[in-house]
Design an enzyme around this catalytic site. Structure first.
Site, short mmCIF file in Angstrom:
data_model
loop_
_atom_site.label_atom_id
_atom_site.label_comp_id
_atom_site.label_asym_id
_atom_site.label_seq_id
_atom_site.Cartn_x
_atom_site.Cartn_y
_atom_site.Cartn_z
N ASN A 89 -39.92 5.58 42.16
CA ASN A 89 -38.77 6.29 41.77
C ASN A 89 -39.71 7.50 40.86
OD1 ASN A 89 -36.59 4.92 42.96
ND2 ASN A 89 -36.29 3.51 40.95
N ASP A 139 -38.82 -7.87 36.90
CA ASP A 139 -37.88 -6.98 36.43
C ASP A 139 -36.80 -7.64 35.63
OD1 ASP A 139 -37.21 -3.91 37.21
OD2 ASP A 139 -35.45 -5.07 36.29
N VAL A 170 -37.87 4.67 33.36
CA VAL A 170 -39.03 4.34 32.20
C VAL A 170 -40.22 5.20 32.82
CG1 VAL A 170 -40.45 2.62 31.62
CG2 VAL A 170 -38.29 1.87 31.89
N HIS A 214 -44.69 2.97 37.79
CA HIS A 214 -44.49 1.55 38.16
C HIS A 214 -44.19 1.46 39.53
CE1 HIS A 214 -40.83 2.88 36.47
NE2 HIS A 214 -40.16 2.15 37.24
N HIS A 239 -42.02 -0.98 42.40
CA HIS A 239 -40.94 -1.99 42.40
C HIS A 239 -41.45 -2.78 43.66
CE1 HIS A 239 -37.81 -0.46 39.69
NE2 HIS A 239 -38.34 0.65 39.83
N GLN A 296 -35.67 7.22 38.27
CA GLN A 296 -36.57 6.97 37.24
C GLN A 296 -35.92 6.67 35.86
OE1 GLN A 296 -40.44 8.85 37.11
NE2 GLN A 296 -41.36 7.31 35.66
P1 5GP Z 1 -37.03 2.75 37.10
O1 5GP Z 1 -35.41 2.85 37.21
O2 5GP Z 1 -37.94 3.53 36.18
O3 5GP Z 1 -37.68 3.08 38.58
O4 5GP Z 1 -37.39 1.26 36.93
C1 5GP Z 1 -37.54 0.78 35.60
C2 5GP Z 1 -36.99 -0.80 35.57
O5 5GP Z 1 -37.68 -1.27 34.49
C3 5GP Z 1 -35.62 -1.18 36.05
O6 5GP Z 1 -35.65 -1.76 36.96
C4 5GP Z 1 -35.43 -1.80 34.56
O7 5GP Z 1 -34.74 -3.20 34.95
C5 5GP Z 1 -36.72 -2.40 34.35
N1 5GP Z 1 -36.94 -2.69 32.70
C6 5GP Z 1 -36.62 -1.89 31.93
N2 5GP Z 1 -36.83 -2.40 30.56
C7 5GP Z 1 -37.29 -3.45 30.59
C8 5GP Z 1 -38.05 -4.56 30.19
O8 5GP Z 1 -38.00 -4.50 28.91
N3 5GP Z 1 -38.44 -5.70 30.65
C9 5GP Z 1 -38.56 -5.61 31.98
N4 5GP Z 1 -39.22 -6.80 32.54
N5 5GP Z 1 -38.22 -4.81 32.82
C10 5GP Z 1 -37.49 -3.84 32.22
#
Ligand code: 5GP
Length: 113
Positions: free
Chosen positions: A86, A31, A95, A99, A101, A93
């Site tokens: 998420n 991440d 993205v 996914h 984590h 969430q």
């Molecule tokens: P969510 O909040 O959707 O459950 O998790 C999305 C995760 O993707 C977040 O922890 C965020 O830091 C990570 N993330 C967003 N953009 C990028 C990226 O460009 N590269 C990487 N490695 N992680 C990302």
């Protein structure tokens, strides 16, 4: 056509990532904003927006993601970790490409925020 998410761009090699694993079905990378010493994202190569949109045909893929998450956590030397999915903006969430984590390397509180 819906716009590509950042994760689809990572899968396509258009955006770099710190990759830890990949096979024909999934990709795992660190991440960009880690919430713990170990914070890995495991994503399917198939663009499923969230756990809301999965169907019975994704059964094998979903099991695969969990097995890979477990393998990677152990490879990172974790004995305790949290696996989080998420689902939906109000659940955190950001993205909209499914996914998992894998978070560990420090004590984790419960319940989460
Ligand atoms: P969510 O909040 O959707 O459950 O998790 C999305 C995760 O993707 C977040 O922890 C965020 O830091 C990570 N993330 C967003 N953009 C990028 C990226 O460009 N590269 C990487 N490695 N992680 C990302």
């Amino acid at each position: 056509m819906t716009e590509k998410t950042i994760f689809s761009k990572i899968i396509a090699g258009e955006v770099p990532c710190d990759e830890v694993y990949q096979d024909s079905k999934c990709l795992a990378f660190r991440d960009i904003q880690p919430q713990a010493p170990i914070h890995i994202l495991v994503i399917p190569k198939k663009a499923i927006p969230s756990l809301k949109e999965v169907s019975a045909s994704d059964k094998e893929l979903l099991g695969h993601l969990l097995l890979i998450a477990s393998d990677l956590a152990k490879k990172e030397g974790l004995e305790n970790w949290r696996t989080v999915i998420n689902t939906g903006a109000e659940a955190g969430q950001t993205v909209f490409h499914l996914h998992l984590h894998v978070i560990g390397g420090r004590p984790l509180n419960w319940p989460p925020g």
